[in-house]
Design a protein around this motif. Structure first.
Motif, PDB file in Angstrom:
ATOM      1  N   HIS A 100     -80.407  38.186  52.973  1.00 51.80           N
ATOM      2  CA  HIS A 100     -81.209  37.872  54.151  1.00 51.80           C
ATOM      3  C   HIS A 100     -81.898  39.140  54.664  1.00 51.80           C
ATOM      4  CE1 HIS A 100     -78.843  34.254  53.883  1.00 51.80           C
ATOM      5  NE2 HIS A 100     -79.603  33.704  54.807  1.00 51.80           N
ATOM      6  N   CYS A 147     -83.260  39.741  57.443  1.00 53.71           N
ATOM      7  CA  CYS A 147     -83.006  40.042  58.846  1.00 53.71           C
ATOM      8  C   CYS A 147     -81.850  41.012  59.033  1.00 53.71           C
ATOM      9  CB  CYS A 147     -82.747  38.756  59.621  1.00 53.71           C
ATOM     10  SG  CYS A 147     -81.567  37.644  58.819  1.00 53.71           S
ATOM     11  N   HIS A 192     -77.158  29.108  54.011  1.00 52.88           N
ATOM     12  CA  HIS A 192     -77.748  29.226  55.351  1.00 52.88           C
ATOM     13  C   HIS A 192     -76.749  28.872  56.447  1.00 52.88           C
ATOM     14  CE1 HIS A 192     -78.499  24.796  55.858  1.00 52.88           C
ATOM     15  NE2 HIS A 192     -78.398  24.869  54.535  1.00 52.88           N
ATOM     16  N   ARG A 204     -75.638  31.103  59.677  1.00 49.17           N
ATOM     17  CA  ARG A 204     -75.687  30.548  61.035  1.00 49.17           C
ATOM     18  C   ARG A 204     -74.356  30.763  61.758  1.00 49.17           C
ATOM     19  NH1 ARG A 204     -77.001  24.517  61.139  1.00 49.17           N
ATOM     20  NH2 ARG A 204     -78.968  25.305  60.353  1.00 49.17           N
ATOM     21  N   HIS A 228     -77.755  36.365  64.902  1.00 48.48           N
ATOM     22  CA  HIS A 228     -79.216  36.279  64.995  1.00 48.48           C
ATOM     23  C   HIS A 228     -79.698  35.155  64.075  1.00 48.48           C
ATOM     24  CE1 HIS A 228     -78.152  38.961  61.663  1.00 48.48           C
ATOM     25  NE2 HIS A 228     -79.140  38.337  61.041  1.00 48.48           N
ATOM     26  N   PRO A 229     -80.916  34.675  64.261  1.00 52.19           N
ATOM     27  CA  PRO A 229     -81.471  33.650  63.369  1.00 52.19           C
ATOM     28  C   PRO A 229     -81.770  34.235  61.981  1.00 52.19           C
ATOM     29  CG  PRO A 229     -82.777  33.829  65.394  1.00 52.19           C
ATOM     30  CD  PRO A 229     -81.790  34.958  65.396  1.00 52.19           C
TER      31      PRO A 229
END
Length: 112
Positions: free
Chosen positions: A33, A35, A43, A47, A52-53
């Motif tokens: 990811h 991010c 996913h 989560r 964070h998203p």
């Protein structure tokens, strides 16, 4: 390719990256990811465990590894993974259903 331990996290993850959400024999990948530069089996793990998203892997970073084979730890780009039904290094089969979630993990080119 970098060596050493990866930042790899998952809910109830086994030694081949199967998680509490996806536990079939062929659920043996982890996805990087952008991010957080952390690898997660799915996913839903991101989560649950990240603060964070999730951000899909950017197309501009397409030459960098974004998928990990949980069987042999071979790293591949998103396009290598999306074009394969099994690991190019160890031939472990990948779950074809995972590719249905590709937009959650990878920034994909727009089709005309």
């Amino acid at each position: 390719m970098a060596s050493g331990p990866l930042p790899l996290r998952g809910v109830g993850m086994d030694s081949q990256t199967r998680c509490a959400h996806y536990r079939q024999l062929i659920d043996v990948i982890a996805l990087r990811h952008a991010c957080c530069e952390t690898w997660y089996p799915c996913h839903l793990c991101h989560r649950e465990l990240a603060d964070h998203p999730a951000v899909p892997w950017p197309a501009a970073r397409g030459a960098e590894p974004a998928v990990l084979c949980g069987v042999c730890a071979h790293r591949m780009t998103a396009s290598e993974y999306l074009g394969a039904g099994s690991c190019p290094a160890c031939q472990a089969l990948f779950n074809p259903g995972c590719k249905a979630h590709a937009p959650l993990y990878f920034e994909l080119p727009q089709r005309p």
